[in-house]
Design a protein around this motif. Sequence first.
Motif: not given
Length: 92
Positions: A20, A23, A83
């Motif tokens: 995350r 990303d 995500t």
Amino acid sequence: MSDYRNDVEVLEAKSAAAARLFDIRRIIGALFVVYGIIVTIAGITASDADLKKAQDININLRTGLGMLVLGLFFLIWLKLRPTAPPTPPTER
């Protein structure tokens, strides 16, 4: 055996957090926002000579605002659809 399972769960949690954090939408969005601010400031402070070179079109201002919009789009997209964490393996 349970100590091994705890280690695996901790590593999976760290992996999900790293996915995350890095990303690509976050990186692209942040870069476009930063560069958009810089180019927009350059467009706002453009002199008359700079505008004459571009046939009285403030291209820096237009491009900077476009970059800001695109960067904000990526960051909003990241917020709306984060995500997904990886699914844990199923036991047999």
